[in-house]
Design an enzyme around this catalytic site. Sequence first.
Site, PDB file in Angstrom:
ATOM      1  CB  THR B 153     -56.825 -25.909 -76.606  1.00  0.00           C
ATOM      2  OG1 THR B 153     -58.097 -26.269 -76.082  1.00  0.00           O
ATOM      3  CG2 THR B 153     -55.749 -26.236 -75.598  1.00  0.00           C
ATOM      4  N   GLY B 158     -55.274 -23.850 -71.732  1.00  0.00           N
ATOM      5  CA  GLY B 158     -56.410 -24.714 -72.004  1.00  0.00           C
ATOM      6  C   GLY B 158     -57.554 -24.338 -71.086  1.00  0.00           C
ATOM      7  CE1 TYR B 289     -71.944 -21.319 -66.729  1.00  0.00           C
ATOM      8  CE2 TYR B 289     -74.278 -21.181 -66.171  1.00  0.00           C
ATOM      9  CZ  TYR B 289     -72.962 -20.815 -65.940  1.00  0.00           C
ATOM     10  OH  TYR B 289     -72.669 -19.956 -64.931  1.00  0.00           O
ATOM     11  CD  GLN B 342     -68.582 -64.395 -58.054  1.00  0.00           C
ATOM     12  OE1 GLN B 342     -69.048 -63.996 -56.983  1.00  0.00           O
ATOM     13  NE2 GLN B 342     -68.540 -65.677 -58.373  1.00  0.00           N
ATOM     14  CG  HIS B 397     -61.513 -40.890 -61.124  1.00  0.00           C
ATOM     15  ND1 HIS B 397     -60.155 -40.948 -61.328  1.00  0.00           N
ATOM     16  CD2 HIS B 397     -61.741 -41.499 -59.937  1.00  0.00           C
ATOM     17  CE1 HIS B 397     -59.584 -41.560 -60.304  1.00  0.00           C
ATOM     18  NE2 HIS B 397     -60.519 -41.909 -59.447  1.00  0.00           N
ATOM     19  CD  GLU B 435     -65.892 -30.553 -74.445  1.00  0.00           C
ATOM     20  OE1 GLU B 435     -66.588 -29.733 -73.820  1.00  0.00           O
ATOM     21  OE2 GLU B 435     -65.501 -30.380 -75.616  1.00  0.00           O
ATOM     22  CD  GLU B 437     -57.607 -31.688 -64.393  1.00  0.00           C
ATOM     23  OE1 GLU B 437     -57.284 -32.850 -64.098  1.00  0.00           O
ATOM     24  OE2 GLU B 437     -58.028 -30.867 -63.552  1.00  0.00           O
ATOM     25  NE  ARG B 521     -61.057 -35.405 -48.377  1.00  0.00           N
ATOM     26  CZ  ARG B 521     -60.291 -36.488 -48.256  1.00  0.00           C
ATOM     27  NH1 ARG B 521     -60.792 -37.680 -48.419  1.00  0.00           N
ATOM     28  NH2 ARG B 521     -59.017 -36.364 -47.978  1.00  0.00           N
ATOM     29  CB  ALA B 522     -68.009 -31.269 -50.764  1.00  0.00           C
TER      30      ALA B 522
END
Lengths: 663, 663
Positions: B153, B158, B289, B342, B397, B435, B437, B521-522
């Site tokens: 980087t 990056g 990969y 809870q 996330h 690794e 974004e 979203r998908a």
Amino acid sequence: MFLNKLLRDGDNEDLAEERRKATFDTDEMAAIIWEGKEVRFVRRRREITKKVIEYTELHDPFCQAFMTRHEEVENAARKVNSVEILKSFCNNYLIFSKTHTQCFSEVIGMYGHPLALHAVMFIPSLQAQCADDQMHWLKKAMSRQIIGTYAQTELGHGTNLRKLETTATYDVKTQEFVLHSPTRTAMKWWPGNLGKSANHAVVVACLIIDGKNYGPHNFIVPLRDPATHMPLKGITVGDIGPKMATGPVDNGFLSFDHYRIPRTNMLMKHAKVTPEGKYVPPAHAKVGYSAMVHVRSHMISDQAKFLAQALTTAIRYSAIRRQGEIQPGDGEVKILEYQTQQYRLLPQLARAYAFSFTGRAVRDLYLRVQKDVAKGKVDEMAELHYITSGLKAVVTHLTGEGISQARMSCGGHGYSKASNMPDLYGIAVAGCTYEGENMVMLQQLARYLMRAAKEAEKGRALGRLVNYLVEPSDIHSTHLKAFDKAAKLQVMKAFERMRSLRAQGLSDEDAWNANAVELNRAARVHTRQYIAHQFYEQVSSVADGRCREVLRDLLHLHLNYELLDMAYYLLEDGFLSGQQVDYMKEDMYRLLAKLRPNAVSLVDSWDISDHELRSVLGRRDGHVYENLYKWAQESELNRTQVLPTFEKYLKPMMMEARAQSKL
Amino acid sequence: MFLNKLLRDGDNEDLAEERRKATFDTDEMAAIIWEGKEVRFVRRRREITKKVIEYTELHDPFCQAFMTRHEEVENAARKVNSVEILKSFCNNYLIFSKTHTQCFSEVIGMYGHPLALHAVMFIPSLQAQCADDQMHWLKKAMSRQIIGTYAQTELGHGTNLRKLETTATYDVKTQEFVLHSPTRTAMKWWPGNLGKSANHAVVVACLIIDGKNYGPHNFIVPLRDPATHMPLKGITVGDIGPKMATGPVDNGFLSFDHYRIPRTNMLMKHAKVTPEGKYVPPAHAKVGYSAMVHVRSHMISDQAKFLAQALTTAIRYSAIRRQGEIQPGDGEVKILEYQTQQYRLLPQLARAYAFSFTGRAVRDLYLRVQKDVAKGKVDEMAELHYITSGLKAVVTHLTGEGISQARMSCGGHGYSKASNMPDLYGIAVAGCTYEGENMVMLQQLARYLMRAAKEAEKGRALGRLVNYLVEPSDIHSTHLKAFDKAAKLQVMKAFERMRSLRAQGLSDEDAWNANAVELNRAARVHTRQYIAHQFYEQVSSVADGRCREVLRDLLHLHLNYELLDMAYYLLEDGFLSGQQVDYMKEDMYRLLAKLRPNAVSLVDSWDISDHELRSVLGRRDGHVYENLYKWAQESELNRTQVLPTFEKYLKPMMMEARAQSKL
């Protein structure tokens, strides 16, 4: 002449290009945001910045991020002392005066200092609680003969104040109160500046006379020797250790071992204890929510500013950072071109404006209601209390999320303290917990909403803020009508569920707890409905045409974004169809693209100076990379080329391995 | 004999009471979580803990939270040196071996150390890239004759590696490469341990021969003098300054000023440059990969553990913290009794399990696919690459959000570093950025999903993981069917919208960008569908009946919670009715109440020792308050009773005010 007033020669061209696109005057917008009414006020803010830059005593000797905690505390003490130089610019301790706030924000930032609680809690407590013959305490505090704080929270109790354990037992023989911490959990814990700075505190303790507990009362208590600053006998006091942020603040612990203070150290404006040990209850019923409402309404505005600061950094940086191509061969684009980046940042920017307008609306409402209270009309104060509870919870939560998104939108560099994002996040999210934990806040609002639902069933509105439960608003906005509908649906649903739980045999209290999540949902939707209405109303009243136009777009982005986030409630009921939701989405995407050219100007309008922003990524001039390098060179680890760890650990390890390899 | 194996005499009774309620054997569950198959493995983990506690050289002299950054770095260097003592317990640098990981986790925690990148990036790069005659570098690295890192980087790049600016120009006369940083943004920035610890790096630079740029290649580069550790001539290197967390790691910057290295320092396992300056491209197409997939699959498991650590603290603390009454007069309740608490914690606990099971499934899939690749079957590797991209984004996330909720659920004390929550959060959320974004990761998966959608239109499944786009799963779970449906709806919707944008005249690239939010979203819904399936499958295969039973409840809580969070997609389409959603909610509330008695045992099963947890609030014995006080007493500010700020600033200020008052 360009409309963005922050444009300067020599700026990063990518950023300059953004500023030249402004469709509105950023100084006019700054006047709207800072309620200057006229641009003159915006200039006054800048004069303060200029003064601060001139007086080098007000600067950090090096970036706070490189300081040890000792250095942070000392630096803050030095600055708060030097800020006296600026006295001519701001009234001493007129805490909420705008210029004073601005001056502190420039010099201290949001990081705290040794007199923070003195100003925000100690003096106001004395003002509210000193009897006429106790005013000498207030005088001493105002003139800074003593440094104080407000000690309420204990190790074992924060939310449930009725269970505070510190006792103040009246000894009629000596006419003294004996302060004592009977258990470990009775220790005062958290009060800011209690650890090392304050030599006095207003202490909340349970008043005990003749074995009878009269509940929490306030006492003014000397903690440290005025000459040596050593803790007085019977006092144990110290710093509670580092926190997520606010390193310069010495939050403290405090315990009492049968520590005696004169009877006259009980603050007796309301309740009293006579020399003979007779308890005299307050003449009026509890003054109530006023102080809490005041603090929470200011929190809304503060949080709005935190969010705006994060977005100032993120949006400016997104305009100078180029990464990747959209059209292959056309060169790398500003990351702000990516729809995902716009979606991450612009709805948050809309929230910053929405929260700012809401904070102001609530404060104005508070000032009006306070006048009514003075005339004996108290009913609206309760309503105001509940809505500020909800706002406090919703705004702090969404601000934390927004700052977090803004930070991540800066990629790796957002993770560096050079961005100031980590501290900004740490400081903002503290608001989720202090001044009432968010879940508890929502439950408070929910209690009001359940009372309102009960009235609504009978066709009556409990108050102005819940009128939508009974009759439709007369505002011609289908968006706002949808907010009203969503709030009404969830409030009534939570109310019905409560009834059904009770019908199943649960007690009122158990039903409440078994319904708590739904109740919190109701409180959240209601609050977001309130924010939407405030944003709408205030935008409508903006006089400047060009500002109003862009604010309208921002408002509509907000309305679409929030409704989509709450679409669930409206889809479930059938109020909205899938098609309508899709239409709102398309409108939102359209608005992202439409607002994008004004994005930089919309953050510039918050007029946060570089000195105040403290972010290499968010610099006004956009010269980020060279300044990141400058910043890093000052890092504490770069003071020497080779760290002691080399001789101590790394060299022996490598030498041994090299020797082994030669065997 | 109770089923919770962490129960001890003398524990906080509130916590002991929870443990006695366990309906399953926590050691059996630990064996499931840590894949020990047998409880024996769990015992082995505990032996490591015991050893670590015995060897005081492996301890921090005082809590890291009280250390300056210099102290943090030195402490980590000392510990990583001392960890050799434990060599008998773990294979040196078998990075992903479970006992080794455990040992490091106990000693170093997640905070980093001077050899972290050496082990995780430097050695693996050499392993993958050294030609046969370059193996001496690997040998030197393995034996620690040199300390290295991996420098890719740059300050300006990056994500878009193709635009890296560092050059390695071949000089045929001297048979050397000239490394150079032509601009400020070309500076290497971020590599861990580059700043102060490493004396070598694998550097990624664009290979230039005769003016032709062959793109990024790897070079092994000496940076510092082996004897003095001073940077070599032509090298500028240093620390990039403090970050949100990971203080002990010296992330660094590095620039080259026409710095020469021998031709043989290019790593030539794949591409080569002959002495005459002829470029020999790799014999096989890009290996692809594999490494990224490997690292990302481990990230899923690491994030699961971060989340589990936060919940261990939050749930144990919620069982010993009493605040407020539910039934007035019945006494204060554990805060875990509140439904809101809870709801904050148990669905997050379910996610920790779900992520852990998913991480394992992906790793197993990786191992299987790798074998196929060795046989020349490469098609599944791409698919695996895409799903790990999506998992990396979604899991990091949600883990960040979960830790944040866990922290706030501890009220004020969660904000103290005594809880270890602030660092845990800071370290976990770094995973959203490094690794790859997260937004970029989702876009990668979305590319695969759009190809899959195109195939699905023709009735063909592009791969096993997107089979649900074509035919319904044969699993008899209405919940999983709903996940499939939600994913399918959003994938096809994003696909349709893409088509319609192109029909409006947008280029493929512009349509992609205008559709990016819907595409993300998908990718998210698809990933959550994948996690749900993994959780479901792995729970079904648990042998121990009592463990399986409680895991089933946890699974169903997860399925309900996630589906409600995504209900929007299903309501919009009419797949779910409002009534069905309400039913899921009721089921969720029922499961919260059902799981609550096992909550402590479900976190205990992660078997995270106090030494590893480093949280006063999360202590196994539940003796929180007295230890918070002990911890605070060691705070750096408490080393002296009176800070220098008193004499310097506070005393003069008060003295002057007192003098003034006597005038």
